[in-house]
Design a protein around this motif. Structure first.
Motif, PDB file in Angstrom:
ATOM      1  N   PRO A   7       0.754  -1.105   0.136  1.00  0.00           N
ATOM      2  CA  PRO A   7       0.163  -0.100  -0.081  1.00  0.00           C
ATOM      3  C   PRO A   7       0.675   1.459  -0.037  1.00  0.00           C
ATOM      4  O   PRO A   7       0.315   2.277  -0.337  1.00  0.00           O
ATOM      5  N   TYR A   8       2.165   1.224   0.418  1.00  0.00           N
ATOM      6  CA  TYR A   8       2.990   2.490   0.555  1.00  0.00           C
ATOM      7  C   TYR A   8       3.777   2.411  -0.742  1.00  0.00           C
ATOM      8  O   TYR A   8       4.569   3.455  -0.833  1.00  0.00           O
ATOM      9  N   LEU A   9       3.610   1.621  -1.836  1.00  0.00           N
ATOM     10  CA  LEU A   9       4.137   1.734  -3.233  1.00  0.00           C
ATOM     11  C   LEU A   9       3.482   2.569  -4.137  1.00  0.00           C
ATOM     12  O   LEU A   9       2.207   2.412  -3.758  1.00  0.00           O
ATOM     13  N   ASP A  10       3.933   3.042  -5.015  1.00  0.00           N
ATOM     14  CA  ASP A  10       3.408   3.801  -6.348  1.00  0.00           C
ATOM     15  C   ASP A  10       3.384   2.666  -7.339  1.00  0.00           C
ATOM     16  O   ASP A  10       4.576   2.341  -7.649  1.00  0.00           O
ATOM     17  N   TRP A  11       2.230   2.211  -7.870  1.00  0.00           N
ATOM     18  CA  TRP A  11       2.150   1.316  -8.728  1.00  0.00           C
ATOM     19  C   TRP A  11       1.970   1.921 -10.331  1.00  0.00           C
ATOM     20  O   TRP A  11       1.016   2.735 -10.487  1.00  0.00           O
ATOM     21  N   SER A  12       2.735   1.927 -11.307  1.00  0.00           N
ATOM     22  CA  SER A  12       2.608   2.180 -12.551  1.00  0.00           C
ATOM     23  C   SER A  12       1.218   2.056 -13.028  1.00  0.00           C
ATOM     24  O   SER A  12       0.661   2.536 -13.948  1.00  0.00           O
ATOM     25  N   GLY A  19       1.401  -3.426 -12.530  1.00  0.00           N
ATOM     26  CA  GLY A  19       2.680  -2.554 -13.239  1.00  0.00           C
ATOM     27  C   GLY A  19       3.785  -2.675 -12.350  1.00  0.00           C
ATOM     28  O   GLY A  19       4.012  -3.394 -11.521  1.00  0.00           O
ATOM     29  N   GLU A  20       4.745  -1.680 -12.377  1.00  0.00           N
ATOM     30  CA  GLU A  20       5.883  -1.638 -11.852  1.00  0.00           C
ATOM     31  C   GLU A  20       5.505  -0.845 -10.336  1.00  0.00           C
ATOM     32  O   GLU A  20       5.017   0.359 -10.477  1.00  0.00           O
ATOM     33  N   ALA A  21       6.350  -1.160  -9.286  1.00  0.00           N
ATOM     34  CA  ALA A  21       6.311  -0.820  -8.070  1.00  0.00           C
ATOM     35  C   ALA A  21       7.398   0.162  -7.933  1.00  0.00           C
ATOM     36  O   ALA A  21       8.574  -0.194  -8.294  1.00  0.00           O
ATOM     37  N   ARG A  22       6.845   1.472  -7.430  1.00  0.00           N
ATOM     38  CA  ARG A  22       8.095   2.585  -7.066  1.00  0.00           C
ATOM     39  C   ARG A  22       7.832   2.980  -5.714  1.00  0.00           C
ATOM     40  O   ARG A  22       6.746   2.999  -5.220  1.00  0.00           O
ATOM     41  N   PHE A  23       9.009   3.397  -4.937  1.00  0.00           N
ATOM     42  CA  PHE A  23       8.622   4.070  -3.658  1.00  0.00           C
ATOM     43  C   PHE A  23       9.154   5.367  -3.632  1.00  0.00           C
ATOM     44  O   PHE A  23      10.305   5.572  -3.912  1.00  0.00           O
ATOM     45  N   ALA A  86       6.773  17.012   3.319  1.00  0.00           N
ATOM     46  CA  ALA A  86       5.627  17.786   2.290  1.00  0.00           C
ATOM     47  C   ALA A  86       5.600  16.841   1.084  1.00  0.00           C
ATOM     48  O   ALA A  86       4.624  16.650   0.374  1.00  0.00           O
ATOM     49  N   PRO A  87       7.068  16.646   0.564  1.00  0.00           N
ATOM     50  CA  PRO A  87       6.992  15.833  -0.981  1.00  0.00           C
ATOM     51  C   PRO A  87       6.481  14.459  -0.736  1.00  0.00           C
ATOM     52  O   PRO A  87       6.120  14.005  -1.834  1.00  0.00           O
ATOM     53  N   TYR A  88       6.299  13.795   0.391  1.00  0.00           N
ATOM     54  CA  TYR A  88       5.817  12.667   0.706  1.00  0.00           C
ATOM     55  C   TYR A  88       4.614  12.318   1.381  1.00  0.00           C
ATOM     56  O   TYR A  88       4.058  11.497   1.976  1.00  0.00           O
ATOM     57  N   LEU A  89       3.655  13.792   1.287  1.00  0.00           N
ATOM     58  CA  LEU A  89       2.526  13.504   2.198  1.00  0.00           C
ATOM     59  C   LEU A  89       1.453  12.258   1.407  1.00  0.00           C
ATOM     60  O   LEU A  89       0.789  11.962   2.477  1.00  0.00           O
ATOM     61  N   ASP A  90       1.259  12.129   0.296  1.00  0.00           N
ATOM     62  CA  ASP A  90       0.597  10.985  -0.112  1.00  0.00           C
ATOM     63  C   ASP A  90       0.956   9.807   0.520  1.00  0.00           C
ATOM     64  O   ASP A  90       0.188   8.734   1.012  1.00  0.00           O
TER      65      ASP A  90
END
Length: 94
Positions: A7-12, A19-23, A86-90
Motif C-alpha cells: 500500500p505504500y508503493l506507487d504502482w505504474s 505494473g511496476e512498483a516505485r517508492f 511535504a513531498p511525501y504527503l501521499d
C-alpha cells in the motif's frame, strides 16, 4: 510483499500489484524500511512504531502522533507532518 508494504508503493498500473512498483522516497529509503521491519513488527500498533515508520520511510524527523479520538478512543489519531516531509504527503496519508 511479505512485509505488507504494497500500500505504500506507487504502482505504474494505478492499483496495488499492477505494473511496476516505485517508492517515492527512493530505493535507499525502502531498503532502510525493510531493515527496520522486524523491530517495527514487534511494536506494531504503537505510536512509537508509526512515528519510526514515517521517519524511516521519508528520511525526515519531527512527526508527532497524538491520540485524538473521543476519550482517547483507539484508532483515532492526528499526525503532524514536518515541512520537510511535504513531498511525501501521499505516502504519509497512506
Amino acid at each position: 510483499s511479505w512485509l505488507g508494504l504494497e500500500p505504500y508503493l506507487d504502482w505504474s498500473g494505478g492499483e496495488i500489484g499492477v505494473g511496476e512498483a516505485r517508492f517515492a522516497p527512493g530505493p535507499d529509503r525502502l531498503r532502510l524500511l525493510v531493515a527496520e521491519a522486524p523491530a517495527l513488527r514487534r511494536q506494531r500498533g504503537t505510536r512509537e512504531a508509526l512515528t519510526r515508520f514515517l521517519e524511516v520511510a521519508t528520511g525526515v524527523s519531527g512527526f508527532v502522533v497524538e491520540d485524538t479520538g473521543p476519550d482517547r478512543q483507539p484508532f483515532h489519531l492526528t499526525v503532524t507532518v514536518p515541512a520537510g516531509a511535504a513531498p511525501y504527503l501521499d505516502l504519509v496519508e497512506r
